[in-house]
Design a protein around this motif. Sequence first.
Motif, PDB file in Angstrom:
ATOM      1  N   GLU A 189      -4.806   1.920  -9.618  1.00 20.73           N
ATOM      2  CA  GLU A 189      -3.589   2.482  -9.983  1.00 20.73           C
ATOM      3  C   GLU A 189      -2.778   1.497 -10.908  1.00 20.73           C
ATOM      4  O   GLU A 189      -2.013   2.001 -11.681  1.00 20.73           O
ATOM      5  CB  GLU A 189      -2.697   2.770  -8.609  1.00 20.73           C
ATOM      6  N   LEU A 232       1.050   3.601  -2.943  1.00 21.93           N
ATOM      7  CA  LEU A 232      -0.328   4.312  -3.597  1.00 21.93           C
ATOM      8  C   LEU A 232       0.116   5.547  -3.867  1.00 21.93           C
ATOM      9  O   LEU A 232       0.630   6.253  -3.111  1.00 21.93           O
ATOM     10  CB  LEU A 232      -1.377   4.037  -2.546  1.00 21.93           C
ATOM     11  N   SER A 233      -0.316   6.287  -5.013  1.00 15.04           N
ATOM     12  CA  SER A 233       0.039   7.706  -5.176  1.00 15.04           C
ATOM     13  C   SER A 233      -1.488   8.551  -5.259  1.00 15.04           C
ATOM     14  O   SER A 233      -2.180   8.917  -4.225  1.00 15.04           O
ATOM     15  CB  SER A 233       0.795   7.808  -6.204  1.00 15.04           C
ATOM     16  N   GLU A 247       0.694  -1.236   0.003  1.00 14.74           N
ATOM     17  CA  GLU A 247       0.030   0.026   0.063  1.00 14.74           C
ATOM     18  C   GLU A 247       0.792   1.265   0.125  1.00 14.74           C
ATOM     19  O   GLU A 247       0.238   2.400  -0.602  1.00 14.74           O
ATOM     20  CB  GLU A 247      -0.814   0.031   1.248  1.00 14.74           C
ATOM     21  N   TRP A 248       2.327   1.281   0.535  1.00 13.69           N
ATOM     22  CA  TRP A 248       2.952   2.390   0.625  1.00 13.69           C
ATOM     23  C   TRP A 248       3.296   3.158  -0.717  1.00 13.69           C
ATOM     24  O   TRP A 248       3.585   4.101  -0.683  1.00 13.69           O
ATOM     25  CB  TRP A 248       4.098   2.270   1.397  1.00 13.69           C
ATOM     26  N   ALA A 307     -10.262  11.628  -8.560  1.00 12.76           N
ATOM     27  CA  ALA A 307     -10.430  10.205  -8.334  1.00 12.76           C
ATOM     28  C   ALA A 307     -11.564   9.980  -7.395  1.00 12.76           C
ATOM     29  O   ALA A 307     -11.630  11.002  -6.553  1.00 12.76           O
ATOM     30  CB  ALA A 307      -9.020   9.472  -7.790  1.00 12.76           C
ATOM     31  N   LYS A 325      -8.304  -0.406   0.106  1.00 16.17           N
ATOM     32  CA  LYS A 325      -6.901  -0.457  -0.398  1.00 16.17           C
ATOM     33  C   LYS A 325      -7.072  -1.350  -1.677  1.00 16.17           C
ATOM     34  O   LYS A 325      -6.381  -0.988  -2.667  1.00 16.17           O
ATOM     35  CB  LYS A 325      -6.193  -1.297   0.724  1.00 16.17           C
ATOM     36  N   GLU A 363      -1.446   7.068   5.472  1.00 14.70           N
ATOM     37  CA  GLU A 363      -2.156   5.904   4.427  1.00 14.70           C
ATOM     38  C   GLU A 363      -2.226   4.640   5.093  1.00 14.70           C
ATOM     39  O   GLU A 363      -3.098   3.655   4.576  1.00 14.70           O
ATOM     40  CB  GLU A 363      -1.416   5.960   3.155  1.00 14.70           C
ATOM     41  N   VAL A 401       4.442   6.772   4.326  1.00 11.69           N
ATOM     42  CA  VAL A 401       3.382   6.202   4.281  1.00 11.69           C
ATOM     43  C   VAL A 401       2.087   7.210   4.688  1.00 11.69           C
ATOM     44  O   VAL A 401       1.192   7.319   4.450  1.00 11.69           O
ATOM     45  CB  VAL A 401       3.340   5.079   5.451  1.00 11.69           C
ATOM     46  N   SER A 427      -4.415   7.845  -5.982  1.00 14.78           N
ATOM     47  CA  SER A 427      -5.658   7.297  -5.294  1.00 14.78           C
ATOM     48  C   SER A 427      -5.794   7.467  -3.895  1.00 14.78           C
ATOM     49  O   SER A 427      -6.920   6.931  -3.518  1.00 14.78           O
ATOM     50  CB  SER A 427      -5.793   5.738  -5.648  1.00 14.78           C
ATOM     51  N   LYS A 428      -4.814   7.824  -3.263  1.00 12.22           N
ATOM     52  CA  LYS A 428      -4.841   7.871  -1.807  1.00 12.22           C
ATOM     53  C   LYS A 428      -5.936   8.837  -1.146  1.00 12.22           C
ATOM     54  O   LYS A 428      -6.726   8.325  -0.194  1.00 12.22           O
ATOM     55  CB  LYS A 428      -3.530   8.400  -1.366  1.00 12.22           C
TER      56      LYS A 428
END
Lengths: 456, 456
Positions: free
Chosen positions: B44, A33-34, A30-31, B114, B37, B30, B27, A36-37
Amino acid sequence: MIKTRSLKHVLCLVCSIILNIFFLFKVGGEWNLSWSKTAATEAEAVAAIPCSGHGRAYLDGLVLDGNKGPVCECNTCYGGPDCSQFFPDCSANANGGDPLFLEPFWMQHAASSALLVAGWHRMSYSYDDQSTISKELERHIRKLHDIVGNAATEGRYVVFGAGSTQLLSAAVYALSPDNSSSPARVVASIPFYPVYEMQTDFFQSVDFHFQGDTSFWKNNSDTDTEIIEFVTSPNNPDGQLNTAVLHGPNVKEIYDHAYYWPHFTAIPAPADGDVMIFTLSKLTGHAGSRFGWAIIKDKDIYQRMLTYLTLNTLGVSKDSQLRALKLLKVVLATGGREIFEFGHETMRKRWEKLNKVISTSKRFSLQKITPKYCTYFQQIRGASPAYGWLKCENQEDKHCYAVLQADANITGRQGSIFFAEDRYVRLSLIRSQDDFDLLLDKLNGVVAGEEGARTM
Amino acid sequence: MIKTRSLKHVLCLVCSIILNIFFLFKVGGEWNLSWSKTAATEAEAVAAIPCSGHGRAYLDGLVLDGNKGPVCECNTCYGGPDCSQFFPDCSANANGGDPLFLEPFWMQHAASSALLVAGWHRMSYSYDDQSTISKELERHIRKLHDIVGNAATEGRYVVFGAGSTQLLSAAVYALSPDNSSSPARVVASIPFYPVYEMQTDFFQSVDFHFQGDTSFWKNNSDTDTEIIEFVTSPNNPDGQLNTAVLHGPNVKEIYDHAYYWPHFTAIPAPADGDVMIFTLSKLTGHAGSRFGWAIIKDKDIYQRMLTYLTLNTLGVSKDSQLRALKLLKVVLATGGREIFEFGHETMRKRWEKLNKVISTSKRFSLQKITPKYCTYFQQIRGASPAYGWLKCENQEDKHCYAVLQADANITGRQGSIFFAEDRYVRLSLIRSQDDFDLLLDKLNGVVAGEEGARTM
């Protein structure tokens, strides 16, 4: 001294490494993710707004001044900022067909049913093949019918509409003659879903007119005029597995199979009509998405329906199609087992509870639905209709809707809306658990108060 | 010895702590994402599928056997698994009005645009206020019109439809008399958007008929028959700011303002018609979402349109409404500045390039659009129409569409589709950059080949 310090360092190091490992596992993939966070965080924040189990907050809900998030939207008879207030004098809502009985299912399947839509998703009018119909979605729909065994799809055409609503009128247009001197007669069997008549009359076409109950046309010798019969199976309001009443070379049927899913009925065999209409609303419960489909045998009728849908709305929203696809993927992941067991169990229990109350009453009665063998569950399954079709038995209770309002504080839907006697009322059983509980509670009250009611 | 080991431990500890700090920062908030998730990761991953800048993969795209993700969907004249293959002999597509010129804008605004949709989002038929219209969205739409200054909204009613398509016919129904002996005459000024005629004729209502060009009815003395005039401003196909042609107590207008945004035209003043129709398609470019709205002065007409929209589709998909809200929030975040500057710049440049080519030709000409003062940009802005309305000037080039096909390998849209001469062709300028570049390239070729063409 040095040794003790060194030991401390080692201990700290071990702790820190454990923390490193924890982060690595906790964070998982998950870290990275850009973009979409933000959307994900926002959705989870809204979902976490506490509404006491009697409501929920939505991403597009009203935001009051001073509040950070949207407000709770409470179930009927609940209120307050977190829906914790109960209004006992409020009328039980058994009126509309909002299929919220499935909402808990989707809350339980939050991860698999969540959907992230990119800002540039499907901006075009059409898909890559120039159609307005997602081939992936069509494939999933066909697969679902194959698994459930409720409709023949092989060699048939599929069109999409904004719920069954749009498809019903598209089908009437497609089946009507063009510029004929005698417009098609559109009919249905009482009691029937009133939209058939409302649509047909409102759109005031030269090609068709609504002509009421099928019984008028049973012995009709005029075979020059086309007849379009709506066959609703299971029927709304009474849950019966209706079949076509009229026959002949000039009769065409539109099969409304909105409720032909294991939630509401045993599935004796795949439906096989020339024009069959289904909707997501009563399958997954997503009435708000306005998504339905028709399965059509004849190519010409298919083309005519497609023309209607194109000229009317240029097809169905790509956002609804994407959502439907996501939901059907969840449904199909267990071959439908999870959702249909959830749906059928919920509806069967509600029907049993309703029957238990009404069986002690002399004043009210319910329709009878015989348990049938269900090819999907491969066993005989108890009845689980979407609606109770309640009858007021007392001679003087001609307006059953008013009786329920006055004596029980229940809002149903009048029989006359379905072209039946007002001695009948439709009670919606597919709404939220709160709505059903309240309905049952109020019914219990009025039945218990009956003079000489059978003791439970 | 012990000291060296201790130093090593300290060094390792420092590294580990730095790693932990990195994790914490990288992180951010997040790491506590839970059910969202999977959806975020999935979106993505699809967005990261490389399509060479000449296509994109979608979440609901076709998944080929053996592939993990959906396939690239390539722009016209591009192909191959990653859209890197260019087919130079392929026809330039200047036909449809797919507003993909705005796609790069949304890719640049990936994070803010998004949207994460929960599985249980808005399952109901209606919103909390029992309407099918999101009040939050309506509020944002009104705000946008106020900021852009392109429509008066105060004291007006707003309804939503599946794009302007559905609203156009809803408006015709609403403005037509009920059961009158003389059905309303529906008219428009040539050249006009053909859907006006196609819808009116297809739905074959007893209440209205399409009656062609406004010019036939200018000196009409029959004031008993209602006339409904479509006024398209800016006009599709020629980009002119049309005004109503017919006047009188029996004339009602439907203003189609699909293109009345700073992308395509200067905004001289707020539009003020009785019935005005707008669409998301030409504002944000999301034609696939099928979302539009009408602004209506008269309460009775508003009610009639609402009835139409309810009986036709039970309102607009809640998924489309949620998406529209998200997109409008991005638009409004900069008071429209970012998107309208992007849109106007893109369209102005395209128009200039097109004019530059055509100005060297004796064979082709384009419509003239005079620059006007734009109250939104507060300056005179160059023309930036959505379509080129190309004329073949040579006597023998009566079928300009065929000429472009044969001599330039360009697919436009025939003038006769807009009820004009076939000496005209509409060239769509709002498609993807690839489509426009190809169009320009092919036009350059055919113009350069003209005998005696003016040298550039």
